[in-house]
Design an enzyme around this catalytic site. Structure first.
Site, PDB file in Angstrom:
ATOM      1  CG  HIS A   9     -12.396 -13.976 -46.461  1.00 46.60           C
ATOM      2  ND1 HIS A   9     -12.353 -13.131 -45.203  1.00 46.60           N
ATOM      3  CD2 HIS A   9     -13.523 -13.432 -47.312  1.00 46.60           C
ATOM      4  CE1 HIS A   9     -13.513 -12.480 -45.196  1.00 46.60           C
ATOM      5  NE2 HIS A   9     -14.316 -12.526 -46.334  1.00 46.60           N
ATOM      6  NE  ARG A  60     -13.017  -9.925 -47.768  1.00 42.97           N
ATOM      7  CZ  ARG A  60     -13.324  -8.841 -48.820  1.00 42.97           C
ATOM      8  NH1 ARG A  60     -12.669  -8.024 -49.282  1.00 42.97           N
ATOM      9  NH2 ARG A  60     -14.728  -8.592 -48.773  1.00 42.97           N
ATOM     10  CD  GLU A  87     -19.007 -10.790 -48.937  1.00 41.45           C
ATOM     11  OE1 GLU A  87     -18.574 -11.291 -47.896  1.00 41.45           O
ATOM     12  OE2 GLU A  87     -20.357 -11.214 -49.337  1.00 41.45           O
ATOM     13  CG  HIS A 182     -15.555 -12.964 -50.458  1.00 36.76           C
ATOM     14  ND1 HIS A 182     -14.701 -12.197 -49.829  1.00 36.76           N
ATOM     15  CD2 HIS A 182     -15.032 -13.543 -51.540  1.00 36.76           C
ATOM     16  CE1 HIS A 182     -13.601 -11.880 -50.669  1.00 36.76           C
ATOM     17  NE2 HIS A 182     -13.756 -12.779 -51.722  1.00 36.76           N
TER      18      HIS A 182
HETATM   19  O1  3PG Z   1     -18.550  -7.971 -46.463  1.00 38.88           O
HETATM   20  C1  3PG Z   1     -18.554  -7.927 -45.626  1.00 38.88           C
HETATM   21  O2  3PG Z   1     -18.691  -6.878 -44.820  1.00 38.88           O
HETATM   22  C2  3PG Z   1     -18.419  -9.054 -44.836  1.00 38.88           C
HETATM   23  O3  3PG Z   1     -17.271 -10.122 -45.277  1.00 38.88           O
HETATM   24  C3  3PG Z   1     -19.817 -10.259 -44.866  1.00 38.88           C
HETATM   25  O4  3PG Z   1     -20.532  -9.229 -43.884  1.00 38.88           O
HETATM   26  P1  3PG Z   1     -21.800  -9.999 -43.596  1.00 38.88           P
HETATM   27  O5  3PG Z   1     -21.402 -11.266 -42.730  1.00 38.88           O
HETATM   28  O6  3PG Z   1     -22.085  -8.632 -42.671  1.00 38.88           O
HETATM   29  O7  3PG Z   1     -22.709  -9.849 -44.696  1.00 38.88           O
END
Ligand code: 3PG
Length: 248
Positions: A9, A60, A87, A182
């Site tokens: 996203h 997202r 995610e 994600h």
């Molecule tokens: O969920 C989140 O905070 C981000 O989309 C992914 O975060 P990270 O790259 O810190 O795992």
């Protein structure tokens, strides 16, 4: 064998604010909307025309797919949505500032929670503002599958059944499949595709909004390890930015 296109996203509002997001359903920032549009234009200009689309249940990713497909005049494509592409659930870190977390717990603990393969953050309480317990979109999810936190190994375990049951058959049929998801659900899929080790995966980061194309052999091994970004230069810079999130 079909072609696989992975698309993280566009920048979300909490990406911009440097907050751990996980399953919290935040929207795209204006930058993220522009990234999604650019992602669709890159697909169009590369002559890559997906036959089907798969997204998570989070706004997202859903909106990134809609905006990208609209930019490529493909808004009419069939879409399937699943929690299995969500995610990674960030547990009690959801809503927390990454830089403050790094400051409070130190670099080592921050990286263990953010990028280790098998150590999840502390679980989120069911009455926490940022818990998803009771969210209607997960009503049909068996209670034992509803996470309160996840490590990347957990994401691999809940994502792969969907990969084998929903995506592999389409690729086997020669279709081009777009997966709009994600950072960590795509890291889980890339780990599987490129057979990346449990320690080495900590060094992999996925940029927002830039299509990553995998040409696959009949045995689903990538013809080129790591696939190919449609804008390699932009991807290189964006990957570095993701890696350095949380640093002052
Ligand atoms: O969920 C989140 O905070 C981000 O989309 C992914 O975060 P990270 O790259 O810190 O795992």
């Amino acid at each position: 064998m079909g072609k696989l296109v992975l698309l993280r996203h566009g920048e979300s509002v909490w990406n911009a604010e440097g907050l751990f997001t996980g399953w919290v359903d935040v929207d795209l920032s204006a930058t993220g909307e522009a990234e999604a549009r650019k992602g669709g234009e890159l697909l169009r200009d590369a002559g890559i025309r997906p036959d089907t689309v798969h997204t998570s249940l989070l706004r997202r990713a859903i909106r990134t797919a809609n905006i990208a497909l609209d930019a490529a005049d493909l808004h009419w494509l069939p879409v399937q949505r699943t929690w299995r592409l969500n995610e990674r659930h960030y547990g009690a870190l959801q809503g927390k500032n990454k830089a403050q977390t790094r400051e409070e717990y130190g670099e080592e603990q921050f990286m263990v929670w953010r990028r280790s393969y098998d150590t999840p953050p502390p679980p989120i309480a069911d009455d926490d503002t940022y818990s998803q317990v009771g969210d209607a979109r997960y009503a049909d999810l068996p209670p034992e599958l509803m996470p309160r936190t996840e490590c990347l190994a957990d994401v691999v375990d809940r994502m792969l059944p969907y990969w084998y049951d929903a995506i592999v058959p389409e690729l086997s049929a020669g279709r081009t499949v777009l997966v709009a998801a994600h950072g960590n659900s795509l890291r889980a899929l890339v780990k599987h595709l490129d057979k990346i080790g449990d320690d080495a995966i900590s060094g992999l980061n996925i940029p927002t909004g830039i299509p990553l194309v995998y040409e696959l052999n009949d045995d689903f091994t990538p013809r080129k390890t790591g696939g190919e970004y449609l804008d390699p230069e932009a991807a290189k810079a964006a990957i570095e930015a993701v890696k350095n999130q949380g640093k002052k």
